[in-house]
Write an enzyme that holds these catalytic residues in place. Structure first.
Site, PDB file in Angstrom:
ATOM      1  N   VAL A   1      -3.965  -3.783   8.033  1.00  0.00           N
ATOM      2  CA  VAL A   1      -4.674  -3.241   9.198  1.00  0.00           C
ATOM      3  C   VAL A   1      -3.909  -2.012   9.665  1.00  0.00           C
ATOM      4  O   VAL A   1      -2.714  -2.094   9.974  1.00  0.00           O
ATOM      5  CB  VAL A   1      -4.764  -4.282  10.332  1.00  0.00           C
TER       6      VAL A   1
ATOM      7  N   HIS B   1     -10.553  -5.781   8.631  1.00  0.00           N
ATOM      8  CA  HIS B   1      -9.916  -6.824   7.805  1.00  0.00           C
ATOM      9  C   HIS B   1      -9.790  -8.155   8.544  1.00  0.00           C
ATOM     10  O   HIS B   1      -8.909  -8.969   8.240  1.00  0.00           O
ATOM     11  CB  HIS B   1      -8.539  -6.368   7.307  1.00  0.00           C
TER      12      HIS B   1
ATOM     13  N   HIS C   1       0.986  -8.683   2.530  1.00  0.00           N
ATOM     14  CA  HIS C   1       0.190  -7.512   2.885  1.00  0.00           C
ATOM     15  C   HIS C   1      -0.908  -7.816   3.894  1.00  0.00           C
ATOM     16  O   HIS C   1      -1.075  -7.103   4.877  1.00  0.00           O
ATOM     17  CB  HIS C   1      -0.402  -6.849   1.644  1.00  0.00           C
TER      18      HIS C   1
ATOM     19  N   ASP D   1       0.832  -1.202   0.000  1.00  0.00           N
ATOM     20  CA  ASP D   1       0.000   0.000   0.000  1.00  0.00           C
ATOM     21  C   ASP D   1       0.867   1.253   0.000  1.00  0.00           C
ATOM     22  O   ASP D   1       1.256   1.761   1.045  1.00  0.00           O
ATOM     23  CB  ASP D   1      -1.009   0.008   1.155  1.00  0.00           C
TER      24      ASP D   1
END
Length: 469
Positions: free
Chosen positions: A358, A330, A320, A198
């Site tokens: 998270v 999540h 991830h 991300d």
């Protein structure tokens, strides 16, 4: 009767107290939920005219300069940059204090995404570098030249000390800037960053505004132009938007951020491995097919037996989406991948798994849930000294803000958790010991909010748990 009533009340009180003690024991066994309360304030992206996004001066000046490892051993570096006015030179000029100047030629690419057209994206791999050497390099030859430097890692070996920084889910908010600044000023200097996915969060903007890929590249240049960031693809790199005609996943990410996946026999840039100093780092993709007969699974199945723990004792995995997560955000998204891959991690004694996704921090005990199958009912993680520690560090500071809702009571596998932004370092001392520290942004640069001495699973497999027993 009164006497009996008193006895009954005493007995009832004892039961209540024992019940409270019992419930407290369950919470204690779950480790520590931090008492630190971060000031509640909205996470806001930095405006486009912020200093950190400034375009370098000069005609066709290279921007968004970044480097990563360019082979499996650490003797090559991929140098990437963007020019805007015209393609310009693909050449990287480089030298050390002990060598004459040399040149390496690369390639240029562009892409379109909806109504956006990228600049000219350059990727050049410098090869046959010497270990543990400072190199200077210049890009933008013929127009506006810009000079940077990097230091190659030491030669791969079992007792080679090395310090990795850890950042995830960074984005480009004011909090993101604090995280990067905090990492840069940490006295425990990271020599390379393990980035758990991300990057820009461009997909959070209307039509996945790819201008935000450019601003993120300029924002992070101050670090990643000087030390390699080892890339992991997250969900915000998918950029799948059929509603605007964009149906090729990972298009901006794969054009902008190259990795040396072919060097480890991988068939895609989303899973690969590198060696660096005394660490063997395996990068996996939470958002590529990972079932038993998929390319990623077959690659990992063949890759793990290749890891020579006498050469690279520290086995680190990046992904991830976390497998063990006690936040409601999540929750259990990584469960199907865990079922597929966890037996391999235990079999090959992975030391630590770093994940993001998270937007908070959590560290687990050494636990596994490999006994579970769909009929036996054994579905509670148990202590397992062959298992890795799982660390969630998706707390870089992006626009989406913190994940603050936790499951209660804290599960037994969770050693420490806190809803704050920050970064971490993993400082390998030798083949047996490594010191890990997590730093929240609100603290002084040298302060660790959570820390742990890691004992290597292969060379020193003793209990290194930190929670109350």
């Amino acid at each position: 009767m009164a006497k009996m009533g008193t006895s009954s009340r005493v007995a009832a009180a004892i039961v209540v107290v024992l019940g409270l003690v019992s419930s407290l024991a369950v919470v204690c066994n779950g480790g520590k939920t931090s008492s630190f309360v971060r000031k509640v304030e909205k996470t806001v992206d930095m405006p486009l005219d912020s200093d950190v996004f400034k375009v370098p001066p000069g005609y066709n000046a290279p921007q968004q300069v970044h480097i990563t490892q360019g082979d499996q051993l650490g003797k090559a570096v991929i140098v990437s940059w963007v020019t805007v006015e015209e393609p310009g030179s693909n050449t990287v000029l480089y030298w050390s204090a002990y060598s004459k100047k040399q040149k390496s030629e690369g390639k240029v690419t562009t892409y379109k995404f909806y109504n956006y057209t990228s600049g000219y994206i350059h990727h050049t791999t410098i090869r046959n570098l010497k270990f543990n050497t400072k190199y200077y390099y210049v890009v933008g030859i013929g127009h506006t030249e810009r000079q940077f430097w990097f230091i190659t890692p030491p030669e791969v070996g079992p007792d080679v000390p090395y310090t990795f920084g850890l950042i995830g889910d960074l984005g480009q908010s004011f909090d993101s800037n604090k995280t990067l600044t905090h990492y840069e000023l940490n006295p425990q200097k990271g020599q390379a960053v393990l980035f758990v996915g991300d990057l820009s969060y461009a997909d959070n903007y209307p039509n996945h505004d790819n201008v935000r890929w450019d601003t993120w590249g300029r924002f992070t240049e101050r670090s990643v132009a000087y030390q390699p960031w080892i890339w992991t693809a997250g969900n915000h790199e998918i950029d799948f938007a059929p509603e605007i005609g964009e149906t090729k996943p990972f298009k901006p990410y794969t054009h902008r951020y190259h990795v040396p996946y072919k060097a480890s026999g991988s068939t895609a840039p989303f899973w690969y491995s590198i060696k660096r100093a005394s660490a063997y780092i395996i990068v996996l993709s939470s958002y590529s097919a990972y079932g038993k007969y998929t390319p990623q699974y077959k690659w990992l199945e063949q890759e793990l037996p290749k890891v020579n723990r006498s050469e690279t004792p520290w086995l680190i995995v990046l992904m991830h989406s976390p497998w063990y997560n006690s936040y409601t955000t999540h929750y259990m998204e990584g469960e199907t991948m865990r079922v597929m891959y966890e037996p391999l991690f235990v079999k090959y004694k992975v030391d630590v798994v770093f994940a993001g996704h998270v937007h908070a921090y959590e560290r687990s005990e050494r636990i596994s849930n490999v006994a579970y199958n769909i009929v036996n009912g054994i579905c509670i993680p148990v202590k397992d000294q062959s298992a890795p520690v799982y660390i969630t560090i998706g707390d870089g500071g992006n626009l989406e803000g913190l994940a603050t809702n936790m499951t209660e009571p804290q599960p037994a596998y969770s050693a420490y958790r806190e809803a704050s932004f920050g970064h971490a370092t993993f400082d390998i001392k030798n083949r047996t010991h490594a010191y890990y520290g997590w730093h929240r942004n609100q603290d002084g640069y040298a302060v660790t909010a959570d820390s742990m001495w890691f004992f290597n699973r292969y060379h020193h497999p003793v209990d290194d748990s930190t929670s109350a027993q």
